[in-house]
Motif scaffolding. Sequence first.
Motif, short mmCIF file in Angstrom:
data_model
loop_
_atom_site.label_atom_id
_atom_site.label_comp_id
_atom_site.label_asym_id
_atom_site.label_seq_id
_atom_site.Cartn_x
_atom_site.Cartn_y
_atom_site.Cartn_z
N PRO A 180 40.34 42.13 41.12
CA PRO A 180 39.25 43.06 41.45
C PRO A 180 39.02 43.23 42.95
O PRO A 180 38.45 44.24 43.38
N MET A 181 39.49 42.28 43.75
CA MET A 181 39.20 42.31 45.18
C MET A 181 40.31 42.93 46.01
O MET A 181 40.16 43.12 47.22
N LEU A 182 41.44 43.26 45.38
CA LEU A 182 42.56 43.87 46.10
C LEU A 182 42.42 45.38 46.18
O LEU A 182 42.00 46.04 45.23
N LYS A 183 42.80 45.93 47.33
CA LYS A 183 42.93 47.37 47.46
C LYS A 183 44.15 47.83 46.65
O LYS A 183 45.03 47.03 46.34
N LYS A 184 44.21 49.12 46.36
CA LYS A 184 45.45 49.66 45.80
C LYS A 184 46.56 49.46 46.82
O LYS A 184 46.41 49.78 48.01
N GLY A 185 47.65 48.88 46.41
CA GLY A 185 48.74 48.55 47.31
C GLY A 185 48.58 47.20 47.97
O GLY A 185 49.47 46.75 48.70
N GLY A 186 47.44 46.53 47.70
CA GLY A 186 47.21 45.21 48.25
C GLY A 186 48.09 44.17 47.57
O GLY A 186 48.57 44.37 46.45
N ASP A 225 43.60 43.68 51.80
CA ASP A 225 45.02 44.06 51.84
C ASP A 225 45.90 42.94 51.31
O ASP A 225 46.99 43.20 50.79
N MET A 226 45.46 41.70 51.51
CA MET A 226 46.22 40.56 51.01
C MET A 226 45.25 39.44 50.62
O MET A 226 44.25 39.20 51.30
N ILE A 227 45.55 38.79 49.51
CA ILE A 227 44.82 37.60 49.09
C ILE A 227 45.84 36.47 48.92
O ILE A 227 46.87 36.65 48.28
N THR A 228 45.53 35.33 49.53
CA THR A 228 46.42 34.18 49.46
C THR A 228 45.78 33.07 48.62
O THR A 228 44.56 32.95 48.55
N ALA A 280 35.60 31.75 43.45
CA ALA A 280 36.31 33.01 43.50
C ALA A 280 35.89 33.95 42.37
O ALA A 280 35.77 35.16 42.58
N GLU A 281 35.65 33.39 41.18
CA GLU A 281 35.28 34.26 40.05
C GLU A 281 33.93 34.92 40.26
O GLU A 281 33.68 36.03 39.79
N GLU A 282 33.04 34.25 41.00
CA GLU A 282 31.72 34.82 41.29
C GLU A 282 31.79 35.82 42.44
O GLU A 282 31.19 36.90 42.38
N VAL A 283 32.53 35.47 43.48
CA VAL A 283 32.68 36.37 44.62
C VAL A 283 33.34 37.67 44.19
O VAL A 283 32.97 38.76 44.63
N GLY A 284 34.30 37.57 43.27
CA GLY A 284 35.02 38.75 42.82
C GLY A 284 34.15 39.74 42.05
O GLY A 284 34.52 40.91 41.92
N ARG A 285 33.02 39.29 41.57
CA ARG A 285 32.10 40.19 40.85
C ARG A 285 31.16 40.92 41.79
O ARG A 285 30.44 41.82 41.36
N SER A 286 31.14 40.54 43.04
CA SER A 286 30.26 41.18 44.02
C SER A 286 30.83 42.52 44.47
O SER A 286 32.01 42.62 44.82
N ASP A 305 46.02 27.68 38.29
CA ASP A 305 47.23 28.26 37.71
C ASP A 305 47.30 29.73 38.09
O ASP A 305 46.29 30.37 38.39
N ILE A 306 48.50 30.30 38.06
CA ILE A 306 48.69 31.64 38.59
C ILE A 306 47.94 32.69 37.78
O ILE A 306 47.35 33.61 38.36
N ALA A 307 47.93 32.57 36.46
CA ALA A 307 47.23 33.56 35.64
C ALA A 307 45.75 33.61 35.98
O ALA A 307 45.16 34.70 36.10
N THR A 308 45.13 32.46 36.16
CA THR A 308 43.72 32.42 36.53
C THR A 308 43.50 33.03 37.91
O THR A 308 42.56 33.81 38.13
N LEU A 309 44.37 32.71 38.85
CA LEU A 309 44.25 33.28 40.19
C LEU A 309 44.39 34.80 40.18
O LEU A 309 43.70 35.50 40.93
N LEU A 310 45.25 35.32 39.33
CA LEU A 310 45.40 36.77 39.23
C LEU A 310 44.10 37.41 38.77
O LEU A 310 43.71 38.48 39.27
N ARG A 311 43.44 36.77 37.82
CA ARG A 311 42.15 37.30 37.33
C ARG A 311 41.11 37.32 38.44
O ARG A 311 40.30 38.25 38.53
N TYR A 312 41.11 36.28 39.26
CA TYR A 312 40.16 36.22 40.38
C TYR A 312 40.48 37.28 41.43
O TYR A 312 39.59 37.93 41.98
N ALA A 313 41.77 37.43 41.74
CA ALA A 313 42.17 38.26 42.88
C ALA A 313 42.15 39.75 42.59
O ALA A 313 41.80 40.55 43.47
#
Length: 223
Positions: free
Chosen positions: A160-166, A141-144, A127-133, A150-158
Amino acid sequence: MSKDIKEKFALADISLTDVQIEKMETMIGFLTEYNKNVNLTAITDREGIIEKHLLDSALPLKLYSLKENAVCLDIGTGAGFPAIPMMICRPDLKFVLLDARRKRTDYLKLLLPELGVCAQEIIHGRAEEVGRSAKYKGRFDMITARAVSDIATLLRYAAPMLKKGGVFMAMRGAKDELDGEVKKTAERLSLSLDREIVYNLPGGDGRRLILFVKTSYSNPKKV
């Protein structure tokens, strides 16, 4: 035997069509057989698969109203949970499935044609690599993420890939409460805690659904 699927979902006030039940029945059979040779899940009994995989994956869509034709990413999808049950229940959703282990993405490529379910993409990667693409920045619109990292790490991954309002949807055990680090990380990433929903599966297992909303397109501060 499919009656048990219908009944279990009905306990959560979710009504399934015959076609949806058939797809879930196919998924149970395929997973059970494949898992004999390739370890994908420790839950192997039929009742456990129905409640702790299929229903557990689909139930958040009843608790949170997601717009039609939403473009979604499932981080650490594993054997396709929660993405595939969500796609069965909501065929309009457009999911990208991401997992770092090849054996899982290989499995998904075999499973989806059996179900007649289409994903936008199945990615073998981190995820950390895909998020840099650039391809995935601000796309979803949604990332699950269901009980991975852990949640903090997942937030860092997610983020950059979320739309505004995602929305980032973290599916956790009931005891996984938010701590100060998570809240600070979310703020730095332009993510706002929308709500926490604590509930139980029909068998009594506790769950916590944590939803964060992306509030701006700005590049997140380094965290």
